[in-house]
Design a protein around this motif. Structure first.
Motif, PDB file in Angstrom:
ATOM      1  N   ALA A  49       0.815  -1.212   0.000  1.00  0.00           N
ATOM      2  CA  ALA A  49       0.000   0.000   0.000  1.00  0.00           C
ATOM      3  C   ALA A  49       0.851   1.266   0.000  1.00  0.00           C
ATOM      4  O   ALA A  49       0.597   2.201  -0.762  1.00  0.00           O
ATOM      5  N   ASP A  50       1.870   1.324   0.865  1.00  0.00           N
ATOM      6  CA  ASP A  50       2.658   2.552   0.980  1.00  0.00           C
ATOM      7  C   ASP A  50       3.740   2.664  -0.088  1.00  0.00           C
ATOM      8  O   ASP A  50       4.483   3.639  -0.112  1.00  0.00           O
ATOM      9  N   VAL A  51       3.837   1.679  -0.971  1.00  0.00           N
ATOM     10  CA  VAL A  51       4.635   1.832  -2.185  1.00  0.00           C
ATOM     11  C   VAL A  51       3.749   2.379  -3.296  1.00  0.00           C
ATOM     12  O   VAL A  51       4.168   3.227  -4.099  1.00  0.00           O
ATOM     13  N   GLN A  52       2.508   1.928  -3.338  1.00  0.00           N
ATOM     14  CA  GLN A  52       1.588   2.371  -4.377  1.00  0.00           C
ATOM     15  C   GLN A  52       1.122   3.814  -4.163  1.00  0.00           C
ATOM     16  O   GLN A  52       0.917   4.547  -5.121  1.00  0.00           O
ATOM     17  N   GLN A  53       0.963   4.188  -2.924  1.00  0.00           N
ATOM     18  CA  GLN A  53       0.462   5.537  -2.643  1.00  0.00           C
ATOM     19  C   GLN A  53       1.278   6.177  -1.530  1.00  0.00           C
ATOM     20  O   GLN A  53       1.882   5.489  -0.708  1.00  0.00           O
ATOM     21  N   GLN A  54       1.296   7.494  -1.509  1.00  0.00           N
ATOM     22  CA  GLN A  54       2.023   8.207  -0.478  1.00  0.00           C
ATOM     23  C   GLN A  54       1.236   8.144   0.827  1.00  0.00           C
ATOM     24  O   GLN A  54       0.029   8.355   0.838  1.00  0.00           O
ATOM     25  N   PRO A  55       1.903   7.845   1.929  1.00  0.00           N
ATOM     26  CA  PRO A  55       1.201   7.739   3.213  1.00  0.00           C
ATOM     27  C   PRO A  55       0.486   9.042   3.575  1.00  0.00           C
ATOM     28  O   PRO A  55       0.829  10.122   3.112  1.00  0.00           O
ATOM     29  N   ARG A  56      -0.526   8.924   4.416  1.00  0.00           N
ATOM     30  CA  ARG A  56      -1.320  10.048   4.905  1.00  0.00           C
ATOM     31  C   ARG A  56      -2.142  10.706   3.803  1.00  0.00           C
ATOM     32  O   ARG A  56      -2.512  11.868   3.898  1.00  0.00           O
ATOM     33  N   GLY A  57      -2.403   9.964   2.722  1.00  0.00           N
ATOM     34  CA  GLY A  57      -3.287  10.466   1.687  1.00  0.00           C
ATOM     35  C   GLY A  57      -2.738  11.613   0.879  1.00  0.00           C
ATOM     36  O   GLY A  57      -3.494  12.454   0.378  1.00  0.00           O
ATOM     37  N   ASN A  58      -1.429  11.668   0.707  1.00  0.00           N
ATOM     38  CA  ASN A  58      -0.808  12.778  -0.015  1.00  0.00           C
ATOM     39  C   ASN A  58      -0.680  12.526  -1.516  1.00  0.00           C
ATOM     40  O   ASN A  58       0.027  13.247  -2.199  1.00  0.00           O
ATOM     41  N   GLY A  59      -1.348  11.508  -2.022  1.00  0.00           N
ATOM     42  CA  GLY A  59      -1.302  11.267  -3.455  1.00  0.00           C
ATOM     43  C   GLY A  59      -0.873   9.857  -3.793  1.00  0.00           C
ATOM     44  O   GLY A  59      -0.453   9.084  -2.932  1.00  0.00           O
ATOM     45  N   VAL A  60      -0.983   9.511  -5.068  1.00  0.00           N
ATOM     46  CA  VAL A  60      -0.626   8.180  -5.563  1.00  0.00           C
ATOM     47  C   VAL A  60       0.730   8.262  -6.236  1.00  0.00           C
ATOM     48  O   VAL A  60       0.994   9.163  -7.029  1.00  0.00           O
ATOM     49  N   ASN A  61       1.596   7.328  -5.918  1.00  0.00           N
ATOM     50  CA  ASN A  61       2.893   7.266  -6.582  1.00  0.00           C
ATOM     51  C   ASN A  61       2.717   6.782  -8.023  1.00  0.00           C
ATOM     52  O   ASN A  61       1.911   5.894  -8.296  1.00  0.00           O
ATOM     53  N   THR A  62       3.477   7.354  -8.934  1.00  0.00           N
ATOM     54  CA  THR A  62       3.449   6.902 -10.321  1.00  0.00           C
ATOM     55  C   THR A  62       4.109   5.533 -10.414  1.00  0.00           C
ATOM     56  O   THR A  62       4.862   5.130  -9.512  1.00  0.00           O
ATOM     57  N   PRO A  63       3.859   4.781 -11.490  1.00  0.00           N
ATOM     58  CA  PRO A  63       4.554   3.504 -11.652  1.00  0.00           C
ATOM     59  C   PRO A  63       6.066   3.637 -11.571  1.00  0.00           C
ATOM     60  O   PRO A  63       6.732   2.761 -11.011  1.00  0.00           O
ATOM     61  N   ALA A  64       6.627   4.724 -12.110  1.00  0.00           N
ATOM     62  CA  ALA A  64       8.074   4.923 -12.035  1.00  0.00           C
ATOM     63  C   ALA A  64       8.527   5.115 -10.595  1.00  0.00           C
ATOM     64  O   ALA A  64       9.574   4.586 -10.188  1.00  0.00           O
ATOM     65  N   GLN A  65       7.751   5.843  -9.814  1.00  0.00           N
ATOM     66  CA  GLN A  65       8.090   6.028  -8.399  1.00  0.00           C
ATOM     67  C   GLN A  65       7.978   4.714  -7.638  1.00  0.00           C
ATOM     68  O   GLN A  65       8.829   4.415  -6.792  1.00  0.00           O
ATOM     69  N   GLN A  66       6.956   3.935  -7.932  1.00  0.00           N
ATOM     70  CA  GLN A  66       6.789   2.647  -7.277  1.00  0.00           C
ATOM     71  C   GLN A  66       7.985   1.738  -7.559  1.00  0.00           C
ATOM     72  O   GLN A  66       8.512   1.068  -6.653  1.00  0.00           O
ATOM     73  N   THR A  67       8.416   1.725  -8.819  1.00  0.00           N
ATOM     74  CA  THR A  67       9.567   0.906  -9.184  1.00  0.00           C
ATOM     75  C   THR A  67      10.834   1.386  -8.489  1.00  0.00           C
ATOM     76  O   THR A  67      11.630   0.581  -7.993  1.00  0.00           O
ATOM     77  N   ALA A  68      11.022   2.702  -8.425  1.00  0.00           N
ATOM     78  CA  ALA A  68      12.205   3.254  -7.771  1.00  0.00           C
ATOM     79  C   ALA A  68      12.232   2.895  -6.289  1.00  0.00           C
ATOM     80  O   ALA A  68      13.277   2.502  -5.748  1.00  0.00           O
ATOM     81  N   ILE A  69      11.089   2.998  -5.624  1.00  0.00           N
ATOM     82  CA  ILE A  69      11.013   2.642  -4.206  1.00  0.00           C
ATOM     83  C   ILE A  69      11.355   1.170  -4.019  1.00  0.00           C
ATOM     84  O   ILE A  69      12.150   0.803  -3.145  1.00  0.00           O
ATOM     85  N   ALA A  70      10.747   0.309  -4.844  1.00  0.00           N
ATOM     86  CA  ALA A  70      11.007  -1.129  -4.745  1.00  0.00           C
ATOM     87  C   ALA A  70      12.482  -1.434  -4.989  1.00  0.00           C
ATOM     88  O   ALA A  70      13.076  -2.287  -4.315  1.00  0.00           O
ATOM     89  N   ASN A  71      13.096  -0.739  -5.948  1.00  0.00           N
ATOM     90  CA  ASN A  71      14.509  -0.975  -6.243  1.00  0.00           C
ATOM     91  C   ASN A  71      15.402  -0.558  -5.071  1.00  0.00           C
ATOM     92  O   ASN A  71      16.365  -1.256  -4.740  1.00  0.00           O
ATOM     93  N   TYR A  72      15.085   0.578  -4.447  1.00  0.00           N
ATOM     94  CA  TYR A  72      15.874   1.018  -3.297  1.00  0.00           C
ATOM     95  C   TYR A  72      15.726   0.052  -2.120  1.00  0.00           C
ATOM     96  O   TYR A  72      16.707  -0.252  -1.430  1.00  0.00           O
ATOM     97  N   LEU A  73      14.511  -0.424  -1.888  1.00  0.00           N
ATOM     98  CA  LEU A  73      14.309  -1.392  -0.814  1.00  0.00           C
ATOM     99  C   LEU A  73      15.063  -2.689  -1.095  1.00  0.00           C
ATOM    100  O   LEU A  73      15.641  -3.304  -0.190  1.00  0.00           O
ATOM    101  N   THR A  74      15.065  -3.113  -2.352  1.00  0.00           N
ATOM    102  CA  THR A  74      15.774  -4.334  -2.729  1.00  0.00           C
ATOM    103  C   THR A  74      17.274  -4.175  -2.526  1.00  0.00           C
ATOM    104  O   THR A  74      17.942  -5.081  -1.995  1.00  0.00           O
ATOM    105  N   GLU A  75      17.821  -3.042  -2.951  1.00  0.00           N
ATOM    106  CA  GLU A  75      19.251  -2.810  -2.743  1.00  0.00           C
ATOM    107  C   GLU A  75      19.578  -2.737  -1.263  1.00  0.00           C
ATOM    108  O   GLU A  75      20.603  -3.285  -0.815  1.00  0.00           O
TER     109      GLU A  75
END
Length: 257
Positions: A105-131
């Motif tokens: 959920a918090d990869v797909q959307q910004q916490p506290r209802g501040n908007g939805v992350n774009t697919p590129a942002q979601q991928t970047a977050i996932a990549n940073y967590l993986t690294e």
């Protein structure tokens, strides 16, 4: 068995095997939360929230059932939802869906209802967590290491990827926690991250394993690791039988030639 018939048999069985293997990946695991350990209790700001002595570290669960494979009887994970509670009763099991990191959920959307992350942002977050996992999960067996790792997970989720300052931003520490060794270590680790997922995929420590999300509709979501599930046993048996049928058909064709 003619060549045409054989092709139809191969196609039908292959479709069944692929479908069976694919359906096995849409799985769930039943988890009973036990404790957050090792950990540090830190003072944390997250958006407009203030958390005094927040347990910050590795979360320990008992695995009690579910359809998922690749987990042992226990698992260690890290929280991806600071604003959601984990189910506190260690005798109660909660179902979690095993999903890719981009399914949290918090990869797909910004916490506290501040908007939805774009697919590129979601991928970047996932990549940073993986690294992050590939580089530093091996150092989370101490309180300082586990707390630093959890801080970095939250920072990656709650601030733009690449943020390294734990004194500012949507996620930061304050007060006495500013001098905690875990904060300095978390800052050091963050400064090395670029989203290079090969730090995980090429790390021999995680050969045959995958990083996954544990998604829940009502309780705190997690990231953890599991053994990569193989082809299910029934499908493997069918593949073996397919090989025997193919060989028999070829022998028959040769003999009738």
């Amino acid at each position: 068995m003619t060549a045409t018939t054989l092709r139809w048999v191969v196609a039908a069985i292959t479709a069944f095997v692929v479908g069976t293997a694919g359906s096995a990946r849409a799985d769930t695991v039943l988890l009973a939360f036990q404790d957050t350990t090792p950990r540090e209790d830190l003072y944390i700001h997250a958006y407009s929230g203030t958390f005094a002595t927040m347990p910050t570290g590795a979360m320990q669960f008992n695995v009690t059932g579910g359809t998922a494979t690749g987990f042992g009887s226990t698992l260690t994970s890290f929280c991806t939802q600071i604003f959601t509670n984990v189910y506190p009763d260690p005798t109660v099991s909660v179902p979690y869906n095993v999903v890719p990191l981009t399914g949290l959920a918090d990869v797909q959307q910004q916490p506290r209802g501040n908007g939805v992350n774009t697919p590129a942002q979601q991928t970047a977050i996932a990549n940073y967590l993986t690294e992050l996992w590939g580089r530093y999960d091996q150092f989370t067996n101490t309180a300082v290491g586990a707390a630093a790792f959890q801080l970095d997970v939250w920072k990656i989720l709650y601030d733009p990827v690449g943020s390294t300052d734990l004194t500012t931003g949507n996620l930061n520490v304050f007060g006495a926690s500013l001098t905690d060794p875990a904060v300095a270590l978390a800052t050091q680790w963050l400064s090395t991250l670029t989203g290079d997922t090969t730090q995980f995929t090429n790390n021999p420590l995680y050969a045959g394993q995958e990083l996954v999300g544990l998604a829940s509709a009502g309780y705190q979501e997690q990231i953890t690791i599991r053994d990569i599930p193989g082809v299910p046993a029934p499908a493997g048996l069918i593949l073996g039988l397919l090989g025997v049928c193919t060989l028999a058909a070829r022998v028959r064709v040769i003999r009738s030639a």
